[in-house]
Design a protein around this motif. Structure first.
Motif, short mmCIF file in Angstrom:
data_model
loop_
_atom_site.label_atom_id
_atom_site.label_comp_id
_atom_site.label_asym_id
_atom_site.label_seq_id
_atom_site.Cartn_x
_atom_site.Cartn_y
_atom_site.Cartn_z
N ASP A 119 -14.22 0.37 -0.89
CA ASP A 119 -12.87 0.71 -1.33
C ASP A 119 -11.90 -0.39 -0.89
O ASP A 119 -11.65 -0.58 0.29
CB ASP A 119 -12.46 2.06 -0.73
N THR A 120 -11.36 -1.11 -1.85
CA THR A 120 -10.46 -2.23 -1.52
C THR A 120 -9.19 -1.75 -0.83
O THR A 120 -8.63 -2.47 0.00
CB THR A 120 -10.09 -3.01 -2.80
N LYS A 121 -8.74 -0.54 -1.16
CA LYS A 121 -7.55 -0.01 -0.52
C LYS A 121 -7.81 0.24 0.96
O LYS A 121 -6.97 -0.06 1.82
CB LYS A 121 -7.12 1.30 -1.19
N MET A 126 -8.55 -14.28 8.48
CA MET A 126 -8.82 -13.17 7.56
C MET A 126 -10.32 -12.98 7.36
O MET A 126 -10.80 -11.88 7.19
CB MET A 126 -8.13 -13.41 6.21
N ALA A 155 -12.53 -9.58 7.81
CA ALA A 155 -13.42 -9.07 6.76
C ALA A 155 -14.81 -8.79 7.33
O ALA A 155 -15.43 -7.77 7.03
CB ALA A 155 -13.51 -10.06 5.61
N LYS A 159 -16.35 1.25 2.65
CA LYS A 159 -16.40 -0.21 2.75
C LYS A 159 -16.32 -0.89 1.39
O LYS A 159 -16.03 -2.09 1.31
CB LYS A 159 -17.67 -0.63 3.48
N GLU A 204 0.75 8.03 4.43
CA GLU A 204 0.25 6.75 4.90
C GLU A 204 0.05 6.83 6.41
O GLU A 204 0.98 7.17 7.13
CB GLU A 204 1.23 5.61 4.57
N ARG A 264 -10.15 -1.23 2.79
CA ARG A 264 -10.30 -2.56 3.40
C ARG A 264 -8.94 -3.17 3.70
O ARG A 264 -8.71 -3.70 4.79
CB ARG A 264 -11.10 -3.48 2.47
N ARG A 265 -8.03 -3.09 2.74
CA ARG A 265 -6.70 -3.67 2.92
C ARG A 265 -5.95 -2.95 4.04
O ARG A 265 -5.27 -3.58 4.86
CB ARG A 265 -5.92 -3.58 1.61
N GLU A 266 -6.10 -1.62 4.10
CA GLU A 266 -5.43 -0.84 5.14
C GLU A 266 -5.92 -1.27 6.53
O GLU A 266 -5.11 -1.45 7.45
CB GLU A 266 -5.72 0.65 4.93
N MET A 292 -7.34 -4.16 7.39
CA MET A 292 -6.96 -5.53 7.69
C MET A 292 -5.47 -5.64 7.99
O MET A 292 -5.07 -6.43 8.86
CB MET A 292 -7.37 -6.44 6.53
N LEU A 293 -4.65 -4.84 7.33
CA LEU A 293 -3.22 -4.84 7.63
C LEU A 293 -2.97 -4.29 9.02
O LEU A 293 -2.13 -4.79 9.77
CB LEU A 293 -2.46 -4.02 6.59
#
Length: 283
Positions: free
Chosen positions: A207-209, A1, A5, A205, A54, A211-213, A215-216
């Motif tokens: 925006d946690t959403k 992970m 990141a 960069k 999405e 970033r999560r998108e 990384m997923l």
């Protein structure tokens, strides 16, 4: 992970994920199209966004791009192209046939079963390339169908393919397009337009959403590769393997052997998928 990141922090406009996010901002996408085509656009609609809130990056095969329609119902397909890929088996560059395939997919989506062909709207398929495919030094290469017997005679099918060369040295482009090229090539910020783009990437960069998108998405692709190498995959995964193999074939940067190793499909099955894909292009 941690590696993902770091990869996210180092993303630039050349990355498909970031490019799509940046061009999802209307003011940026509209301005790019206006400056490139020297037209005025009142508004645009994001056609893919209307289908799904999405993003599903593998659900439509090769669609990692932007598809929009303006207020005059002209449709635009934008994509960032970083590598000038060759098919490892044929040794031929894939870009020309890829533009043809994109145009075909765009038309299929636009034309409903009950509609006549003449209802197809004007379309632009635009590839932003960080290489000079034709080695002529042009900033822009614009293609329309013309009669070989009379080059002044143009087929009025309203389909245009534009291949941009961010490393071009001559031709007529606006200052903002030239600054966009500089930003794509070297991350140089020398205009208000590129400042807007750079600010947008900085916001993304943070925006946690987002970033999560990202990384997923990366984790999902990694899992698919790992599953492809694992033995004894369940039969329910067969269709998923075909989808992944078709995606890799469309990208044109994987050999049949590499696809076979990652999906555990046989070379014969992959060749069959390739023939089916080419048959779809020609139909």
């Amino acid at each position: 992970m941690k590696n993902l990141a770091t990869k996210f922090e180092n993303l630039t406009i050349q990355n498909d994920f970031i490019f799509k996010k940046v061009m999802s901002r209307k003011r940026i996408c509209i301005h790019l199209l206006e400056e490139l085509l020297q037209i005025k656009i009142a508004d645009i609609n994001y056609l893919e966004a209307e289908k799904s809130l999405e993003p599903e990056y593998t659900s439509r095969g090769i669609r990692l791009d932007i598809i929009v329609a303006d207020d005059r119902n002209t449709h635009y397909n934008l994509e960032m192209q970083v590598k000038n890929n060759k098919n490892p088996d044929t040794k031929k560059h894939v870009l020309p046939k890829r533009t043809r395939y994109y145009q075909a997919l765009l038309d299929i989506d636009l034309l409903q079963n009950s509609q006549e062909y003449d209802l197809l709207p004007p379309t632009y398929v635009i590839f932003i390339c960080v290489f000079d495919f034709f080695a002529k030094g042009n900033y822009v290469y614009t293609f329309k169908k013309r009669c070989l017997e009379d080059l002044e005679l143009e087929l009025p099918d309203e389909a245009t393919t534009i291949i941009l060369n961010t490393h071009g040295t001559h031709g007529n482009i606006s200052k903002d397009i030239k600054s966009f090229y500089d930003y794509v090539n070297n991350h140089v910020i020398n205009s208000d337009f590129t400042k807007q783009i750079d600010d947008e990437i900085s916001y993304l960069k943070l925006d946690t959403k987002v970033r999560r998108e990202f990384m997923l998405l990366e984790a999902r692709l990694l899992d698919e590769r790992r599953e492809g190498k694992a033995e004894g995959r369940v039969e329910g995964k067969a269709e998923e393997k075909n989808v992944i193999a078709t995606l890799m074939l469309a990208k044109g940067c994987y050999s049949l052997q590499e696809i076979s190793e990652l999906t555990k499909l046989s070379i014969e099955d992959i060749e069959k998928l390739e023939k089916e894909m080419h048959a779809t292009e020609q139909s």
